[in-house]
Design a protein around this motif. Structure first.
Motif, PDB file in Angstrom:
ATOM      1  N   THR A   1       0.898  -1.066  -0.015  1.00 61.12           N
ATOM      2  CA  THR A   1       0.038   0.210  -0.039  1.00 61.12           C
ATOM      3  C   THR A   1       0.893   1.250   0.103  1.00 61.12           C
ATOM      4  O   THR A   1       0.447   2.313  -0.303  1.00 61.12           O
ATOM      5  CB  THR A   1      -0.998  -0.052   1.200  1.00 61.12           C
ATOM      6  OG1 THR A   1      -0.075  -0.007   2.379  1.00 61.12           O
ATOM      7  CG2 THR A   1      -2.061  -1.009   1.186  1.00 61.12           C
ATOM      8  N   ASP A   2       1.952   1.052   0.100  1.00 57.60           N
ATOM      9  CA  ASP A   2       3.143   2.103   0.233  1.00 57.60           C
ATOM     10  C   ASP A   2       4.296   2.279  -0.715  1.00 57.60           C
ATOM     11  O   ASP A   2       5.156   1.745  -0.445  1.00 57.60           O
ATOM     12  CB  ASP A   2       3.555   2.524   1.624  1.00 57.60           C
ATOM     13  CG  ASP A   2       4.719   3.855   1.844  1.00 57.60           C
ATOM     14  OD1 ASP A   2       4.972   4.198   3.043  1.00 57.60           O
ATOM     15  OD2 ASP A   2       4.436   4.563   0.721  1.00 57.60           O
ATOM     16  N   PRO A   3       3.799   2.828  -2.020  1.00 54.33           N
ATOM     17  CA  PRO A   3       4.625   2.552  -3.128  1.00 54.33           C
ATOM     18  C   PRO A   3       5.950   3.391  -2.811  1.00 54.33           C
ATOM     19  O   PRO A   3       6.977   2.975  -3.715  1.00 54.33           O
ATOM     20  CB  PRO A   3       3.882   3.334  -4.153  1.00 54.33           C
ATOM     21  CG  PRO A   3       2.465   3.062  -3.863  1.00 54.33           C
ATOM     22  CD  PRO A   3       2.381   3.336  -2.527  1.00 54.33           C
ATOM     23  N   ASN A   4       6.096   4.250  -1.911  1.00 52.03           N
ATOM     24  CA  ASN A   4       7.391   4.872  -1.520  1.00 52.03           C
ATOM     25  C   ASN A   4       8.414   3.763  -1.273  1.00 52.03           C
ATOM     26  O   ASN A   4       9.718   4.141  -1.489  1.00 52.03           O
ATOM     27  CB  ASN A   4       7.268   5.874  -0.595  1.00 52.03           C
ATOM     28  CG  ASN A   4       8.463   6.699  -0.340  1.00 52.03           C
ATOM     29  OD1 ASN A   4       8.841   7.191  -1.428  1.00 52.03           O
ATOM     30  ND2 ASN A   4       9.000   6.578   1.005  1.00 52.03           N
TER      31      ASN A   4
ATOM     32  N   TRP B   1       9.024   1.022  -2.925  1.00 54.24           N
ATOM     33  CA  TRP B   1       9.545   0.508  -4.041  1.00 54.24           C
ATOM     34  C   TRP B   1       9.683   1.123  -5.202  1.00 54.24           C
ATOM     35  O   TRP B   1      10.293   0.819  -6.082  1.00 54.24           O
ATOM     36  CB  TRP B   1       8.639  -1.129  -4.168  1.00 54.24           C
ATOM     37  CG  TRP B   1       7.343  -0.804  -4.505  1.00 54.24           C
ATOM     38  CD1 TRP B   1       6.331  -0.862  -3.335  1.00 54.24           C
ATOM     39  CD2 TRP B   1       6.689  -0.379  -5.827  1.00 54.24           C
ATOM     40  NE1 TRP B   1       5.154  -0.726  -4.257  1.00 54.24           N
ATOM     41  CE2 TRP B   1       5.313  -0.414  -5.542  1.00 54.24           C
ATOM     42  CE3 TRP B   1       7.113  -0.197  -6.907  1.00 54.24           C
ATOM     43  CZ2 TRP B   1       4.274  -0.129  -6.374  1.00 54.24           C
ATOM     44  CZ3 TRP B   1       6.339   0.208  -7.978  1.00 54.24           C
ATOM     45  CH2 TRP B   1       4.825   0.438  -7.781  1.00 54.24           C
TER      46      TRP B   1
END
Lengths: 135, 197
Positions: free
Chosen positions: A88-91, A93
């Motif tokens: 849920t937190d693309p930061n 990857w």
């Protein structure tokens, strides 16, 4: 379609034994993403068995997989390999894909024997993909 | 001679157009608001800064964040950091992001902040905005607006309740204590900005 975390997806990429891996990040609600998908499918079909694979990585919300993504896949009869990222937190990857990427989709990364040779944070097309894989 | 001068001025304007980074002073701009008035970063008197958010009507990520953007404004405008929402999308590429639809959306959601139209996309380019939503928090230093944070609102686009890293709020809280945000840059997935051809 395989739902997994980016960490798991990295392992899948590492296990790829072909020559060219084309990874396209998309979502059902992203119109430019949907418009370019036929070009990717064409490349995947044309070069299957020749060491080239297209992998579609879906970024729809987790709650949208059953009601939006699966019907989309069926309706469009997608043949390329399909993944869905669950993080849920693309930061965590985005930079791992490419440090220049600002997180906008569509985005496409092309790997030659595991090394990223192209990264486009924009739409592409059959001709550009074809030129990139030099087959 | 004329051709040489033209080329030189083109090169100058190209080199002047590198995008803002953390610490950059942001040049003033004025864009048309949904009420027809021209609005800039300085629209709130006695502000300590401004929360510039590139957003639009159609993108599901922008839509998912609308309530959170309203909440940010309601919490931080009284503390000196109001929101300035900017739609950077080209209407031909994205008809749902027309000025008229901006007016409708703002009315539907009762946006308490200005929602302005970056028709030429020059402001989006200057900031290096890449997606919607894309947040740029600026702190006022004397008469300059200085860029202090670039990135996401929190760590869960899908669910406000599940977001447990509130990046933008942490950045604002740091700035209110005269500290620099850490992290100062956070990435998120969003819709590509619809650049004109």
């Amino acid at each position: 379609m395989k739902s997994l975390s980016y960490a798991q997806f990295e392992k899948e990429m590492a296990a790829f034994e072909g020559e060219y891996l084309i990874v396209n990040y998309w979502a059902t609600w992203c119109r430019p993403c949907v418009e370019e998908m036929p070009d990717f499918e064409k490349i995947n079909a044309e070069f299957s068995g020749q060491g080239v694979s297209v992998w579609f990585v879906n970024l729809d919300f987790n709650s949208a997989v059953e009601k939006s993504v699966m019907p989309f896949i069926r309706k469009n009869n997608l043949q390329s390999k399909l993944f869905h990222l669950t993080d849920t937190d693309p930061n965590t990857w985005i930079d791992k894909v490419n440090k220049e990427w600002g997180g906008n989709i569509p985005a496409t990364a092309i790997y030659l024997k595991g090394n990223q040779i192209h990264f486009w944070a924009r739409s592409t097309n059959y001709d550009e993909l074809r030129a990139a894989i030099r087959k | 001679m004329k051709k040489v001068l033209l080329l030189f001025s083109c090169l100058l304007s190209l080199s002047a157009f590198s995008q803002y980074t953390i610490g950059s002073k942001v040049a003033a701009f004025s864009l048309k608001n949904i009420d027809g008035k021209m609005v800039g970063m300085n629209y709130q008197e006695n502000a300590k800064g401004v929360i510039v958010i590139f957003t639009c009507n159609h993108c599901p990520f922008s839509i998912a964040y609308e309530d959170r953007i309203i909440a940010l404004h309601e919490k931080y405008a009284p503390l000196g950091y109001p929101v300035l929402a900017i739609n950077p999308n080209n209407v031909l590429k994205s008809p749902d992001d027309s000025y008229e639809k901006m007016i409708e959306r703002a009315a539907e959601k009762k946006f308490p902040f200005p929602y302005v139209y970056d028709e030429t996309q020059e402001v989006a380019k200057a900031f290096g905005a890449k997606r919607t939503p894309h947040v740029f928090i600026l702190k006022k230093q004397k008469t300059d607006f200085v860029l202090k944070y670039i990135g996401a609102i929190d760590n869960n686009s899908e669910s406000a309740e599940k977001a447990n890293a509130k990046y933008a709020e942490d950045a604002l809280n740091a700035l209110l204590k005269n500290k620099d945000p850490e992290p100062s840059e956070v990435k998120a997935i969003g819709c590509t900005i619809k650049w004109k051809d």
